[in-house]
Motif scaffolding. Structure first.
Motif, PDB file in Angstrom:
ATOM      1  N   ALA A  34      49.455 -31.416 -27.741  1.00 55.10           N
ATOM      2  CA  ALA A  34      49.598 -30.060 -27.201  1.00 55.10           C
ATOM      3  C   ALA A  34      48.251 -29.525 -26.731  1.00 55.10           C
ATOM      4  CB  ALA A  34      50.219 -29.138 -28.242  1.00 55.10           C
ATOM      5  N   LEU A  35      47.195 -29.749 -27.485  1.00 59.42           N
ATOM      6  CA  LEU A  35      45.866 -29.275 -27.096  1.00 59.42           C
ATOM      7  C   LEU A  35      45.360 -30.000 -25.849  1.00 59.42           C
ATOM      8  CD1 LEU A  35      44.165 -28.952 -30.591  1.00 59.42           C
ATOM      9  CD2 LEU A  35      44.912 -27.088 -29.093  1.00 59.42           C
ATOM     10  N   MET A  36      45.646 -31.315 -25.758  1.00 57.23           N
ATOM     11  CA  MET A  36      45.168 -32.090 -24.602  1.00 57.23           C
ATOM     12  C   MET A  36      45.813 -31.639 -23.300  1.00 57.23           C
ATOM     13  SD  MET A  36      44.669 -35.990 -26.137  1.00 57.23           S
ATOM     14  CE  MET A  36      46.249 -36.438 -25.545  1.00 57.23           C
ATOM     15  N   HIS A  37      47.030 -31.111 -23.359  1.00 52.22           N
ATOM     16  CA  HIS A  37      47.740 -30.696 -22.152  1.00 52.22           C
ATOM     17  C   HIS A  37      47.510 -29.227 -21.799  1.00 52.22           C
ATOM     18  CE1 HIS A  37      49.792 -34.420 -21.484  1.00 52.22           C
ATOM     19  NE2 HIS A  37      50.196 -34.451 -22.737  1.00 52.22           N
ATOM     20  N   ALA A  38      46.794 -28.506 -22.612  1.00 49.95           N
ATOM     21  CA  ALA A  38      46.564 -27.081 -22.365  1.00 49.95           C
ATOM     22  C   ALA A  38      45.260 -26.871 -21.601  1.00 49.95           C
ATOM     23  CB  ALA A  38      46.509 -26.330 -23.692  1.00 49.95           C
ATOM     24  N   ASP A  39      45.208 -25.800 -20.837  1.00 47.86           N
ATOM     25  CA  ASP A  39      43.966 -25.397 -20.177  1.00 47.86           C
ATOM     26  C   ASP A  39      43.195 -24.549 -21.178  1.00 47.86           C
ATOM     27  OD1 ASP A  39      41.867 -24.536 -18.638  1.00 47.86           O
ATOM     28  OD2 ASP A  39      43.095 -23.304 -17.304  1.00 47.86           O
ATOM     29  N   LEU A  40      42.342 -25.197 -21.938  1.00 44.81           N
ATOM     30  CA  LEU A  40      41.617 -24.506 -23.006  1.00 44.81           C
ATOM     31  C   LEU A  40      40.419 -23.728 -22.478  1.00 44.81           C
ATOM     32  CD1 LEU A  40      41.840 -27.330 -25.673  1.00 44.81           C
ATOM     33  CD2 LEU A  40      43.285 -25.298 -25.437  1.00 44.81           C
ATOM     34  N   SER A  41      40.146 -23.842 -21.172  1.00 44.66           N
ATOM     35  CA  SER A  41      39.044 -23.063 -20.607  1.00 44.66           C
ATOM     36  C   SER A  41      39.516 -21.672 -20.180  1.00 44.66           C
ATOM     37  CB  SER A  41      38.444 -23.799 -19.402  1.00 44.66           C
ATOM     38  OG  SER A  41      39.398 -23.897 -18.359  1.00 44.66           O
ATOM     39  N   ALA A  42      40.811 -21.447 -20.178  1.00 44.44           N
ATOM     40  CA  ALA A  42      41.341 -20.126 -19.812  1.00 44.44           C
ATOM     41  C   ALA A  42      40.866 -19.087 -20.822  1.00 44.44           C
ATOM     42  CB  ALA A  42      42.863 -20.166 -19.770  1.00 44.44           C
ATOM     43  N   PRO A  43      40.493 -17.904 -20.369  1.00 51.26           N
ATOM     44  CA  PRO A  43      39.984 -16.879 -21.287  1.00 51.26           C
ATOM     45  C   PRO A  43      40.953 -16.540 -22.421  1.00 51.26           C
ATOM     46  CG  PRO A  43      39.728 -16.176 -19.006  1.00 51.26           C
ATOM     47  CD  PRO A  43      40.503 -17.446 -18.987  1.00 51.26           C
ATOM     48  N   GLU A  44      42.241 -16.570 -22.149  1.00 49.27           N
ATOM     49  CA  GLU A  44      43.218 -16.209 -23.179  1.00 49.27           C
ATOM     50  C   GLU A  44      43.538 -17.357 -24.137  1.00 49.27           C
ATOM     51  OE1 GLU A  44      45.340 -17.307 -19.353  1.00 49.27           O
ATOM     52  OE2 GLU A  44      43.664 -16.041 -19.879  1.00 49.27           O
ATOM     53  N   ASP A  70      45.932 -18.079 -28.134  1.00 42.27           N
ATOM     54  CA  ASP A  70      47.188 -18.823 -28.154  1.00 42.27           C
ATOM     55  C   ASP A  70      47.656 -19.018 -29.590  1.00 42.27           C
ATOM     56  OD1 ASP A  70      47.032 -19.058 -25.432  1.00 42.27           O
ATOM     57  OD2 ASP A  70      46.429 -21.159 -25.432  1.00 42.27           O
ATOM     58  N   GLU A  71      48.967 -19.162 -29.741  1.00 42.78           N
ATOM     59  CA  GLU A  71      49.556 -19.438 -31.050  1.00 42.78           C
ATOM     60  C   GLU A  71      50.174 -20.825 -31.019  1.00 42.78           C
ATOM     61  OE1 GLU A  71      52.376 -16.307 -31.723  1.00 42.78           O
ATOM     62  OE2 GLU A  71      50.811 -14.888 -32.276  1.00 42.78           O
ATOM     63  N   LEU A  72      50.055 -21.531 -32.141  1.00 45.78           N
ATOM     64  CA  LEU A  72      50.616 -22.873 -32.248  1.00 45.78           C
ATOM     65  C   LEU A  72      51.856 -22.810 -33.129  1.00 45.78           C
ATOM     66  CD1 LEU A  72      50.123 -25.885 -31.533  1.00 45.78           C
ATOM     67  CD2 LEU A  72      48.951 -26.071 -33.726  1.00 45.78           C
ATOM     68  N   PRO A 109      49.994 -28.671 -40.230  1.00 48.55           N
ATOM     69  CA  PRO A 109      49.052 -29.619 -39.627  1.00 48.55           C
ATOM     70  C   PRO A 109      48.186 -30.319 -40.667  1.00 48.55           C
ATOM     71  CG  PRO A 109      49.031 -27.541 -38.442  1.00 48.55           C
ATOM     72  CD  PRO A 109      49.824 -27.318 -39.698  1.00 48.55           C
ATOM     73  N   CYS A 110      47.843 -31.561 -40.362  1.00 50.07           N
ATOM     74  CA  CYS A 110      46.953 -32.335 -41.236  1.00 50.07           C
ATOM     75  C   CYS A 110      45.521 -31.794 -41.076  1.00 50.07           C
ATOM     76  CB  CYS A 110      47.028 -33.814 -40.875  1.00 50.07           C
ATOM     77  SG  CYS A 110      46.205 -34.234 -39.311  1.00 50.07           S
ATOM     78  N   PRO A 111      44.594 -32.207 -41.939  1.00 55.52           N
ATOM     79  CA  PRO A 111      43.211 -31.736 -41.822  1.00 55.52           C
ATOM     80  C   PRO A 111      42.574 -32.048 -40.466  1.00 55.52           C
ATOM     81  CG  PRO A 111      43.553 -32.664 -43.993  1.00 55.52           C
ATOM     82  CD  PRO A 111      44.799 -32.963 -43.196  1.00 55.52           C
ATOM     83  N   MET A 112      42.868 -33.212 -39.896  1.00 58.04           N
ATOM     84  CA  MET A 112      42.290 -33.558 -38.594  1.00 58.04           C
ATOM     85  C   MET A 112      42.743 -32.560 -37.525  1.00 58.04           C
ATOM     86  SD  MET A 112      42.844 -36.973 -36.245  1.00 58.04           S
ATOM     87  CE  MET A 112      44.603 -36.688 -36.050  1.00 58.04           C
ATOM     88  N   CYS A 113      44.045 -32.250 -37.515  1.00 58.91           N
ATOM     89  CA  CYS A 113      44.579 -31.334 -36.507  1.00 58.91           C
ATOM     90  C   CYS A 113      44.110 -29.909 -36.741  1.00 58.91           C
ATOM     91  CB  CYS A 113      46.101 -31.430 -36.479  1.00 58.91           C
ATOM     92  SG  CYS A 113      46.672 -33.027 -35.842  1.00 58.91           S
ATOM     93  N   ARG A 141      38.267 -25.902 -33.945  1.00 61.64           N
ATOM     94  CA  ARG A 141      37.166 -26.119 -33.007  1.00 61.64           C
ATOM     95  C   ARG A 141      37.437 -25.390 -31.700  1.00 61.64           C
ATOM     96  NH1 ARG A 141      32.704 -25.784 -31.274  1.00 61.64           N
ATOM     97  NH2 ARG A 141      31.767 -27.402 -30.040  1.00 61.64           N
ATOM     98  N   ILE A 142      38.679 -25.384 -31.263  1.00 59.40           N
ATOM     99  CA  ILE A 142      39.046 -24.696 -30.027  1.00 59.40           C
ATOM    100  C   ILE A 142      38.874 -23.188 -30.193  1.00 59.40           C
ATOM    101  CG2 ILE A 142      40.948 -24.198 -28.431  1.00 59.40           C
ATOM    102  CD1 ILE A 142      39.792 -27.137 -28.388  1.00 59.40           C
ATOM    103  N   VAL A 143      39.327 -22.673 -31.319  1.00 64.23           N
ATOM    104  CA  VAL A 143      39.275 -21.238 -31.566  1.00 64.23           C
ATOM    105  C   VAL A 143      37.835 -20.737 -31.653  1.00 64.23           C
ATOM    106  CG1 VAL A 143      39.832 -19.454 -33.275  1.00 64.23           C
ATOM    107  CG2 VAL A 143      41.545 -21.144 -32.619  1.00 64.23           C
ATOM    108  N   THR A 144      36.948 -21.525 -32.246  1.00 63.05           N
ATOM    109  CA  THR A 144      35.582 -21.061 -32.470  1.00 63.05           C
ATOM    110  C   THR A 144      34.629 -21.414 -31.334  1.00 63.05           C
ATOM    111  OG1 THR A 144      35.037 -23.062 -33.719  1.00 63.05           O
ATOM    112  CG2 THR A 144      35.823 -21.134 -34.965  1.00 63.05           C
ATOM    113  N   SER A 145      35.069 -22.241 -30.372  1.00 66.51           N
ATOM    114  CA  SER A 145      34.165 -22.596 -29.271  1.00 66.51           C
ATOM    115  C   SER A 145      34.084 -21.440 -28.278  1.00 66.51           C
ATOM    116  CB  SER A 145      34.642 -23.879 -28.578  1.00 66.51           C
ATOM    117  OG  SER A 145      35.873 -23.643 -27.941  1.00 66.51           O
TER     118      SER A 145
END
Length: 106
Positions: free
Chosen positions: A69-79, A83-85, A91-95, A101-105
């Motif tokens: 799901a993360l790989m297919h999303a445009d994570l550079s979009a300001p909003e 996003d909600e998952l 989710p496992c620890p890796m996920c 990482r996405i939220v804090t970047s």
């Protein structure tokens, strides 16, 4: 009964069902903007044959639904940070780390 679930939950459950049909653990995800728009979906692909229709990791132990799901999303979009998952399993620890990482970047 199905119509009592919101569209994001329906999408997540459909992905989990497809993962199960494909022989993987039934995990499904939907990444959703605050207004309810589904940005991307993902499912567990740790089992099964390569999926040629879209560039995803398949048949590997890292092919988790959240990562797809993360790989297919445009994570550079300001909003994207708001996003909600919607996930059918915790989710496992890796996920969790990937989502964090996405939220804090910036």
């Amino acid at each position: 009964m199905w119509s009592t679930f919101s569209i994001p939950w329906q999408a997540s459950l459909e992905q989990a069902w497809q993962a199960d049909v494909d022989g993987a653990l039934p995990f499904g995800e939907a990444l959703v903007r605050p207004g309810g728009e589904i940005v991307s979906i993902g499912r567990n692909r740790t089992q099964g044959a390569a999926y040629a229709a879209t560039p995803v990791l398949t048949g590997h132990r890292l092919a988790h639904a959240e990562l797809e799901a993360l790989m297919h999303a445009d994570l550079s979009a300001p909003e994207a940070r708001t996003d909600e998952l919607y996930t059918t399993q915790e989710p496992c620890p890796m996920c969790l780390g990937a989502v964090g990482r996405i939220v804090t970047s910036s």
